[in-house]
Design a protein around this motif. Structure first.
Motif, short mmCIF file in Angstrom:
data_model
loop_
_atom_site.label_atom_id
_atom_site.label_comp_id
_atom_site.label_asym_id
_atom_site.label_seq_id
_atom_site.Cartn_x
_atom_site.Cartn_y
_atom_site.Cartn_z
N GLY A 1 0.82 -1.20 0.00
CA GLY A 1 0.00 0.00 0.00
C GLY A 1 0.86 1.25 0.00
N PRO A 2 0.25 2.42 0.15
CA PRO A 2 0.98 3.69 0.10
C PRO A 2 1.92 3.84 1.29
CG PRO A 2 -1.29 4.05 0.81
CD PRO A 2 -1.21 2.62 0.36
N VAL A 3 3.01 4.57 1.07
CA VAL A 3 3.98 4.81 2.14
C VAL A 3 3.37 5.77 3.15
CG1 VAL A 3 6.25 5.73 2.70
CG2 VAL A 3 5.91 4.43 0.59
N GLN A 4 3.44 5.40 4.41
CA GLN A 4 2.87 6.24 5.46
C GLN A 4 3.69 7.52 5.63
OE1 GLN A 4 2.78 2.42 7.94
NE2 GLN A 4 1.38 3.75 9.05
N ARG A 5 2.98 8.63 5.82
CA ARG A 5 3.63 9.92 6.04
C ARG A 5 3.62 10.24 7.53
NH1 ARG A 5 4.71 13.28 1.89
NH2 ARG A 5 4.09 12.62 -0.20
N ILE A 6 4.77 10.12 8.15
CA ILE A 6 4.90 10.37 9.58
C ILE A 6 6.18 11.16 9.81
CG2 ILE A 6 5.10 9.31 11.87
CD1 ILE A 6 3.72 6.86 10.78
N ASP A 7 6.14 12.13 10.70
CA ASP A 7 7.34 12.87 11.05
C ASP A 7 8.03 12.16 12.22
OD1 ASP A 7 7.02 14.86 9.16
OD2 ASP A 7 5.71 16.03 10.47
N PHE A 8 9.32 11.93 12.07
CA PHE A 8 10.08 11.20 13.08
C PHE A 8 11.05 12.14 13.80
CE2 PHE A 8 8.72 8.04 10.06
CZ PHE A 8 8.33 6.99 10.87
N PHE A 9 11.34 11.81 15.05
CA PHE A 9 12.24 12.60 15.86
C PHE A 9 13.15 11.67 16.66
CE2 PHE A 9 8.46 15.12 15.26
CZ PHE A 9 8.94 16.40 15.02
N GLY A 10 14.28 12.20 17.11
CA GLY A 10 15.11 11.53 18.09
C GLY A 10 16.12 10.56 17.54
#
Length: 389
Positions: free
Chosen positions: A345-354
């Motif tokens: 499916g589509p690539v998930q759009r999530i902002d990552f930190f750390g």
């Protein structure tokens, strides 16, 4: 009873002020060691730049809903006497913790996390130190198996192995080409005959002469390599990368990322000065700047005032997920754990930190990513699958 976010925020604030009691230190350490997720939070609060950025972003959140969601994923801390602090101070630290926790447990637009909780059925260890040395006559030496001491390679060339690192000794045999390569799941450190120190990330290589003769010191690399070049103004150090990219220095510290599956190749300078050459163009790079090459368009640009520590986090044993996309993170994981990643499916759009230690097993990395909303499963064929929403 005190809720965990408030209490942990209080402990971290005391830690920043160097005012923790022995018991409080043990409590904070126990919380940090509970899981990789907590480690990310604790490490991030130690970085002043990150804290300022988090505090600014914090204003965008619905704090009531966010606190509730964070509490839903935590336990209750035991009662403890808490010295009264300024609400602004404890709120500042709590806000930073809240933002990180929220970014890891919910989407920025206040969407509920949907977790894929299937436990991986294959335990995969992190990359280990090791590489393959190929000599000019075609012979190969598995460096993982070499014991400490001096070794004779070919044509009188001598190198020393110490604590899993290979160091060449200067000799009169200057034209003996060698190559050291790491596979996915391996990394290595070595020293060239001129004293230049080299770190090879997973799935990388460096080709070099056993000694340097003439007016330049030339090497060729693939993948990602960090250099601490021995200074010699009379003999520039030249790194040749794929597709005509060339880096010229006299003595400096820099990182070069040229993986074939990365759209942008990056040269990040920590100390000294380098000249970046491509297709007849030449750009000078100063410390704290990064030269970025679009691999397909062959455009080259300079980005200033970057955080160089982020570029060399891998060399320091860390994954740095600051501002990274899911595909960027997954490519790092593929190389480090020697696995394959498939997208359903589509690539998930999530902002990552750390940041998180590269010494963690893959299962711990998966758990941390699941906390951020990424739905994953690992099959027995070492394929990590991201599941569609």
């Amino acid at each position: 009873m005190e809720h965990l976010p408030d209490y942990i925020a209080h402990l971290i604030w005391l830690d920043l002020q160097d005012e923790l009691t022995s018991e409080q230190r043990r409590e904070l350490d126990r919380w940090i060691e509970q899981n990789p997720y907590n480690k990310i939070i604790a490490e991030r609060t130690k970085n002043q730049a990150n804290l300022s950025k988090d505090l600014a972003s914090y204003q965008k959140f619905n704090t009531e809903i966010a606190w509730k969601k964070f509490d839903d994923h935590t336990v209750i801390a035991p009662k403890a006497a808490i010295r009264k602090l300024s609400p602004q101070l404890i709120g500042w630290v709590a806000a930073c913790i809240l933002l990180i926790a929220t970014c890891i447990t919910i989407y920025l637009n206040d969407k509920q996390v949907i977790r894929y909780v299937e436990k991986p059925n294959t335990k995969i260890e992190p990359a280990t130190k090791g590489a393959l040395l190929t000599l000019s006559d075609g012979k190969r030496v598995l460096l993982d198996t070499i014991q400490n001491g001096l070794i004779k390679l070919e044509n009188g060339v001598v190198a020393e192995v110490s604590d899993g690192q290979l160091s060449y000794k200067e000799s009169g045999n200057f034209n003996v080409p060698n190559t050291i390569a790491t596979t996915p799941g391996r990394h290595y450190q070595m020293t060239l005959a001129d004293g230049t120190k080299v770190w090879l990330n997973a799935n990388s290589s460096i080709s070099f002469p056993s000694g340097f003769h003439g007016n330049t010191r030339n090497v060729m690399i693939h993948g990602e390599v960090y250099f601490e070049v021995m200074k010699n103004k009379n003999k520039p150090f030249i790194v040749e990368a794929p597709n005509g990219l060339k880096i010229e220095v006299t003595g400096t510290k820099f990182n070069l990322n040229t993986y074939a599956n990365e759209n942008t190749w990056k040269t990040t300078l920590l100390e000294g000065r380098v000249n970046v050459h491509l297709d007849g163009r030449s750009l000078a790079l100063l410390p704290g700047a990064q030269a970025q090459v679009d691999r397909t368009k062959r455009n080259i640009s300079i980005v200033r005032n970057i955080d160089p520590e982020q570029a060399i986090a891998w060399k320091n044993g860390l994954f740095n997920f600051e501002g990274a996309t899911l595909p960027e993170i997954m490519r790092q994981i593929e190389r480090w754990y020697d696995i394959k990643v498939d997208y359903k499916g589509p690539v998930q759009r999530i902002d990552f930190f750390g940041e998180i230690s590269r010494n963690e097993n893959l299962e711990d990395i998966i758990r941390a990513l699941q906390e951020s909303g990424v739905k994953l499963k690992l099959n027995r064929e070492r394929r990590l699958i991201t599941v569609e929403q």
